[in-house]
Write an enzyme that holds these catalytic residues in place. Structure first.
Site, short mmCIF file in Angstrom:
data_model
loop_
_atom_site.label_atom_id
_atom_site.label_comp_id
_atom_site.label_asym_id
_atom_site.label_seq_id
_atom_site.Cartn_x
_atom_site.Cartn_y
_atom_site.Cartn_z
N GLU A 21 115.25 49.85 -82.82
CA GLU A 21 115.05 48.61 -83.58
C GLU A 21 115.56 48.74 -85.02
OE1 GLU A 21 111.16 46.31 -82.25
OE2 GLU A 21 110.74 48.44 -82.66
N TYR A 53 111.36 26.33 -104.41
CA TYR A 53 111.54 26.80 -103.04
C TYR A 53 112.79 27.64 -102.87
CZ TYR A 53 113.89 22.21 -102.73
OH TYR A 53 114.66 21.10 -102.94
N GLU A 72 103.52 42.96 -90.31
CA GLU A 72 102.42 42.75 -91.25
C GLU A 72 102.79 43.26 -92.65
OE1 GLU A 72 100.45 43.36 -87.17
OE2 GLU A 72 102.23 44.08 -88.22
N LYS A 98 109.64 37.88 -84.90
CA LYS A 98 110.76 38.65 -84.34
C LYS A 98 111.23 37.90 -83.10
CE LYS A 98 110.95 43.15 -84.28
NZ LYS A 98 110.82 44.59 -83.97
#
Length: 120
Positions: A21, A53, A72, A98
């Site tokens: 990954e 933004y 997290e 993901k």
């Protein structure tokens, strides 16, 4: 009080616990919602009185470039930067997804949601 949302920020990044990954990377989606007193901006029509933004998008893109094992951890970093760089934000929520995770099944995405309030 009001909310500013930036949705569907797409990034290619190298997060994950598996070696593959972090080497190959994958597609991610990030959504952000912040609470702030934007009533002054509603009257003044000045960017300096609201949540920018463009800055939120920039923070997300930068934090997604730093590899982490866990979504997290990435989400927490994003929230901390928002609080550090946008003083009028009182609370923030971040969804880090993901896309097509390598979990041995037909799964569109996995998402981690973090919500924090500014500590005064």
């Amino acid at each position: 009080m009001g909310k500013v949302k930036v949705e569907n920020i797409r990034a290619y990044a190298h997060h994950g616990c598996l070696k593959e990954e972090t080497a190959i990377g994958s597609e991610y989606r990030v959504d952000v919602s912040v609470d702030a007193d934007i009533s002054k901006a509603a009257v003044s029509d000045k960017l300096s009185d609201t949540v920018d933004y463009v800055l939120i998008n920039h923070i997300v893109k930068e934090e997604m470039k730093t590899p982490s094992k866990l979504l997290e951890h990435v989400g927490h970093r994003i929230i901390k930067r928002i609080f550090n760089e946008i003083p009028i934000v009182t609370a923030a929520a971040v969804w880090v997804s993901k896309i097509n995770p390598p979990i041995g099944g037909d799964v569109e995405k996995v998402t981690v949601v973090l919500e924090e309030k500014r500590i005064l």
